[in-house]
Design an enzyme around this catalytic site. Structure first.
Site, short mmCIF file in Angstrom:
data_model
loop_
_atom_site.label_atom_id
_atom_site.label_comp_id
_atom_site.label_asym_id
_atom_site.label_seq_id
_atom_site.Cartn_x
_atom_site.Cartn_y
_atom_site.Cartn_z
N ARG A 145 15.84 1.60 1.81
CA ARG A 145 16.69 0.83 1.01
C ARG A 145 16.58 -0.66 1.80
NH1 ARG A 145 19.69 5.55 1.48
NH2 ARG A 145 20.01 6.68 -0.50
N LYS A 169 23.31 5.42 3.46
CA LYS A 169 24.51 5.23 2.87
C LYS A 169 25.58 6.27 3.50
CE LYS A 169 23.34 4.10 -1.80
NZ LYS A 169 23.19 4.53 -3.18
N HIS A 238 13.64 -2.82 -3.93
CA HIS A 238 14.13 -1.39 -4.64
C HIS A 238 12.77 -0.97 -5.52
CE1 HIS A 238 17.00 1.62 -4.58
NE2 HIS A 238 16.84 1.99 -5.66
N ARG A 241 10.72 0.71 -2.99
CA ARG A 241 11.11 2.11 -2.72
C ARG A 241 10.58 3.13 -3.78
NH1 ARG A 241 15.31 4.93 -0.16
NH2 ARG A 241 16.76 6.08 -1.55
N HIS A 264 18.31 10.80 -0.44
CA HIS A 264 18.90 11.13 -1.63
C HIS A 264 19.87 12.41 -1.13
CE1 HIS A 264 15.93 9.33 -4.61
NE2 HIS A 264 16.99 8.29 -4.09
N TYR A 273 11.49 10.65 -10.37
CA TYR A 273 10.00 10.26 -10.11
C TYR A 273 8.97 11.23 -10.49
CZ TYR A 273 12.46 6.99 -6.97
OH TYR A 273 13.39 5.77 -6.56
#
Length: 292
Positions: A145, A169, A238, A241, A264, A273
């Site tokens: 990210r 995150k 992004h 990414r 994730h 994806y």
């Protein structure tokens, strides 16, 4: 009955004339469907299956999920009103589940375009050029990210084990392996940076003034450089990414592995994806198969 409902929206709910008109059109569309289906149908005799059939007919005609959900919402509001006023004895719309909203497929840069950008186009030898190529290479080869790349310090790069220690995150850390090409690029970049920049902060990627790069600065670099090989409007970090994840899956990586690399929480987030790669597969099939 519909007029009473529309007057209620206007007089009691203070809906705008435009919104009331939109509700009226949606209800008329349903009435027209019912008339074509069975001229004897009334608001009272309509059941949930009739409403589901209406939604299916709209899907067959190519209506978007958004417009179908809006029309079902209008019908639900109408039946709630009619039931509360004793105009009907049941609410058939209540039991009907609205179709799920379509998730837009992620934008990504083709592998051939990234190869041309990173390996064919002349980048120059200025510090900002070396830095820009290294940033794009990090995004494309690791799937970081933007916030994760900006937060990198030198000690996050492990040249012995060829891996990045990334803080994602909620401060969760993960290790991401990288290859020789990125390793060489990072070494060259760091050498150039230490030679030309007076460090003011501990960041890996620094401005010419020695400060850690900001998101707008990183985004500008990515947008300008991607513009050399693609005309896509979306040319953000992004997108790179997304490009990393798509390239990994296209070249045989497992979904669970890509999930871990991207950081994730849920596999369902990564699964989008697979839809992207399937769309590519369908396109290739149509182009290659004689009866496609």
């Amino acid at each position: 009955m519909t007029e009473a409902f529309l007057n209620y929206l206007s007089a009691e709910r203070n809906y705008s004339a435009r919104t009331v008109e939109s509700y009226g059109k949606d209800l008329k569309a349903f009435e027209a469907y019912c008339a074509d289906l069975d001229g004897q149908l009334t608001w009272e005799s309509v059941d949930s299956d009739v409403i589901r059939g209406w939604m299916e007919s709209m899907m067959d005609k190519g209506n978007t999920v958004t417009s179908i959900r809006r029309r079902l919402s209008a019908l639900r509001s109408f039946y709630r009103f009619a039931l509360s006023r004793g105009l009907v004895g049941h609410d058939p719309a209540h039991a009907v589940v609205a179709p799920k909203k379509e998730k837009p497929l992620p934008y990504f840069v083709k592998e051939s375009e990234m190869t041309r950008l990173l390996d064919t186009i002349e980048w120059g030898e200025r510090y900002k050029d070396v830095r820009a190529r290294t940033i794009l290479l990090v995004f494309y080869e690791t799937g970081l990210r933007a916030s994760e790349l900006i937060g990198l310090n030198d000690e996050a790069v492990d040249f012995v084990n060829m891996q990045l220690k990334v803080t994602g995150k909620r401060n969760k850390q993960r290790l991401i392996p990288f290859g020789r090409e990125l390793g060489d690029a990072l070494k060259s970049y760091i050498a150039e940076r230490d030679k030309q920049v007076a460090r003011k902060e501990a960041g890996l990627f620094l401005t010419e003034n020695g400060c850690r790069m900001s998101y707008p600065q990183v985004r500008k670099e990515v947008r300008e450089r991607l513009g050399l090989v693609t005309t896509m409007k979306k040319r953000s970090p992004h997108v790179l990414r997304h490009s990393f994840a798509t390239a990994m899956l296209n070249n045989g990586a497992g979904l669970e592995s890509v999930k871990l690399l991207l950081g994730h929480e849920s596999l369902s987030t990564t699964e989008i994806y697979t839809h992207t790669t399937f769309e590519q597969l369908k396109k290739a099939y149509k182009q290659a198969h004689p009866h496609g």
